[in-house]
Design a protein around this motif. Structure first.
Motif, PDB file in Angstrom:
ATOM      1  N   THR A 227       0.820  -1.272  -0.068  1.00 54.15           N
ATOM      2  CA  THR A 227       0.121  -0.118  -0.143  1.00 54.15           C
ATOM      3  C   THR A 227       0.813   1.239   0.090  1.00 54.15           C
ATOM      4  O   THR A 227       2.109   1.165   0.334  1.00 54.15           O
ATOM      5  CB  THR A 227      -0.994   0.046   1.269  1.00 54.15           C
ATOM      6  OG1 THR A 227      -0.189   0.077   2.167  1.00 54.15           O
ATOM      7  CG2 THR A 227      -1.713  -1.128   1.344  1.00 54.15           C
ATOM      8  N   LEU A 228       0.349   2.421  -0.315  1.00 57.16           N
ATOM      9  CA  LEU A 228       0.695   3.825  -0.227  1.00 57.16           C
ATOM     10  C   LEU A 228      -0.014   4.486   0.855  1.00 57.16           C
ATOM     11  O   LEU A 228      -0.960   4.257   1.111  1.00 57.16           O
ATOM     12  CB  LEU A 228       0.612   4.671  -1.402  1.00 57.16           C
ATOM     13  CG  LEU A 228       1.069   3.965  -2.738  1.00 57.16           C
ATOM     14  CD1 LEU A 228       0.406   4.486  -3.835  1.00 57.16           C
ATOM     15  CD2 LEU A 228       2.810   4.351  -2.917  1.00 57.16           C
ATOM     16  N   HIS A 229       0.816   5.289   1.594  1.00 59.21           N
ATOM     17  CA  HIS A 229       0.240   6.250   2.487  1.00 59.21           C
ATOM     18  C   HIS A 229      -0.192   7.537   1.526  1.00 59.21           C
ATOM     19  O   HIS A 229       0.603   8.147   1.070  1.00 59.21           O
ATOM     20  CB  HIS A 229       0.982   6.668   3.597  1.00 59.21           C
ATOM     21  CG  HIS A 229       0.044   7.480   4.686  1.00 59.21           C
ATOM     22  ND1 HIS A 229      -0.754   7.025   5.591  1.00 59.21           N
ATOM     23  CD2 HIS A 229       0.402   8.655   4.987  1.00 59.21           C
ATOM     24  CE1 HIS A 229      -1.213   7.880   6.261  1.00 59.21           C
ATOM     25  NE2 HIS A 229      -0.396   9.239   5.960  1.00 59.21           N
ATOM     26  N   ILE A 230      -1.361   7.950   1.940  1.00 55.27           N
ATOM     27  CA  ILE A 230      -1.953   8.995   0.907  1.00 55.27           C
ATOM     28  C   ILE A 230      -2.409  10.289   1.926  1.00 55.27           C
ATOM     29  O   ILE A 230      -3.008   9.986   2.837  1.00 55.27           O
ATOM     30  CB  ILE A 230      -3.175   8.546   0.058  1.00 55.27           C
ATOM     31  CG1 ILE A 230      -2.836   7.603  -0.625  1.00 55.27           C
ATOM     32  CG2 ILE A 230      -3.623   9.772  -0.853  1.00 55.27           C
ATOM     33  CD1 ILE A 230      -1.897   7.529  -1.664  1.00 55.27           C
ATOM     34  N   GLU A 231      -1.793  11.239   1.614  1.00 56.95           N
ATOM     35  CA  GLU A 231      -2.264  12.542   2.299  1.00 56.95           C
ATOM     36  C   GLU A 231      -2.687  13.657   1.242  1.00 56.95           C
ATOM     37  O   GLU A 231      -2.147  14.066   0.176  1.00 56.95           O
ATOM     38  CB  GLU A 231      -1.107  13.449   3.003  1.00 56.95           C
ATOM     39  CG  GLU A 231      -0.608  12.363   4.086  1.00 56.95           C
ATOM     40  CD  GLU A 231      -1.492  12.559   5.197  1.00 56.95           C
ATOM     41  OE1 GLU A 231      -2.304  13.737   5.349  1.00 56.95           O
ATOM     42  OE2 GLU A 231      -1.217  11.595   6.260  1.00 56.95           O
TER      43      GLU A 231
ATOM     44  N   GLU B  38      -4.451   4.666   3.773  1.00 53.31           N
ATOM     45  CA  GLU B  38      -3.687   3.644   2.913  1.00 53.31           C
ATOM     46  C   GLU B  38      -4.405   3.451   1.591  1.00 53.31           C
ATOM     47  O   GLU B  38      -5.682   3.263   1.849  1.00 53.31           O
ATOM     48  CB  GLU B  38      -3.410   2.316   3.774  1.00 53.31           C
ATOM     49  CG  GLU B  38      -2.642   2.451   5.150  1.00 53.31           C
ATOM     50  CD  GLU B  38      -1.225   3.223   4.968  1.00 53.31           C
ATOM     51  OE1 GLU B  38      -0.551   2.550   3.846  1.00 53.31           O
ATOM     52  OE2 GLU B  38      -0.840   4.282   5.586  1.00 53.31           O
ATOM     53  N   ALA B  39      -3.857   3.229   0.802  1.00 50.12           N
ATOM     54  CA  ALA B  39      -4.373   3.075  -0.586  1.00 50.12           C
ATOM     55  C   ALA B  39      -3.465   1.987  -1.577  1.00 50.12           C
ATOM     56  O   ALA B  39      -2.357   1.716  -1.382  1.00 50.12           O
ATOM     57  CB  ALA B  39      -4.483   4.056  -1.446  1.00 50.12           C
TER      58      ALA B  39
ATOM     59  N   LEU C 268       1.184   3.584  -8.156  1.00 45.92           N
ATOM     60  CA  LEU C 268       1.141   2.277  -7.739  1.00 45.92           C
ATOM     61  C   LEU C 268       2.220   2.179  -6.437  1.00 45.92           C
ATOM     62  O   LEU C 268       3.185   2.828  -6.317  1.00 45.92           O
ATOM     63  CB  LEU C 268       1.176   1.032  -8.436  1.00 45.92           C
ATOM     64  CG  LEU C 268       0.205   0.543  -9.395  1.00 45.92           C
ATOM     65  CD1 LEU C 268       0.556  -0.143 -10.415  1.00 45.92           C
ATOM     66  CD2 LEU C 268      -0.975   0.038  -8.659  1.00 45.92           C
ATOM     67  N   PRO C 269       2.024   1.388  -5.416  1.00 45.00           N
ATOM     68  CA  PRO C 269       3.090   1.406  -4.211  1.00 45.00           C
ATOM     69  C   PRO C 269       4.265   1.079  -5.039  1.00 45.00           C
ATOM     70  O   PRO C 269       4.475   0.138  -5.991  1.00 45.00           O
ATOM     71  CB  PRO C 269       2.614   0.107  -3.448  1.00 45.00           C
ATOM     72  CG  PRO C 269       1.250   0.231  -3.527  1.00 45.00           C
ATOM     73  CD  PRO C 269       1.009   0.492  -4.966  1.00 45.00           C
TER      74      PRO C 269
END
Length: 141
Positions: A3-7, A19-20, A35-36
């Motif tokens: 996953t990626l941390h999104i802000e 998380e996405a 993508l991660p």
């Protein structure tokens, strides 16, 4: 699953943090899909829709009025003057604001003011289009 941390942050508030597994948004040179593990990147973004596929499988749509994107292998940060969750978009209000901007455009003679009004008009047109798109999705479910 990676996953990626999104802000997503606007001038007013933090709009999204989580998380996405995938993020799509309108980059300066075209649409971007992230993508991660993505290569680090900094880019301007155009007015349009930011799509976030959460790690739980849900999708979040956020209208952004342009801004800056920073991508790191495990995180994405979007800084935008204006960011509005799709559920909060109001097409009628955006159309009225666009009409006021069009009137201002007709009455503006100064080139610097003209550029500001044209940018505002482009952002409001994108916001109205996003509101229309998401209101149709809500009404069809």
């Amino acid at each position: 699953m990676a996953t990626l941390h999104i802000e997503v942050v606007s001038a007013e508030a933090s709009i999204y943090s989580g998380e996405a597994t995938f993020v799509a948004l309108p980059g300066e040179s075209g649409d971007l899909g992230i993508l991660p593990g993505h290569t680090p990147l900094i880019s301007r973004i155009r007015p349009g829709t930011l799509k976030i596929k959460s790690s739980d499988g849900t999708e979040e749509n956020i209208f952004v009025a342009g801004g800056i994107l920073e991508v790191q292998p495990n995180s994405v940060t979007v800084l935008s003057d204006t960011a509005i969750r799709a559920a909060d978009l109001d097409e009628a209000r955006a159309i009225k604001a666009r009409e006021r901007a069009e009137e201002a455009l007709r009455n503006t003679k100064d080139k610097a003011d003209l550029a500001v009004v044209e940018a505002e008009l482009a952002m409001l047109a994108a916001q109205a289009a996003a509101a229309r798109k998401f209101s149709h999705k809500r009404s069809s479910h």
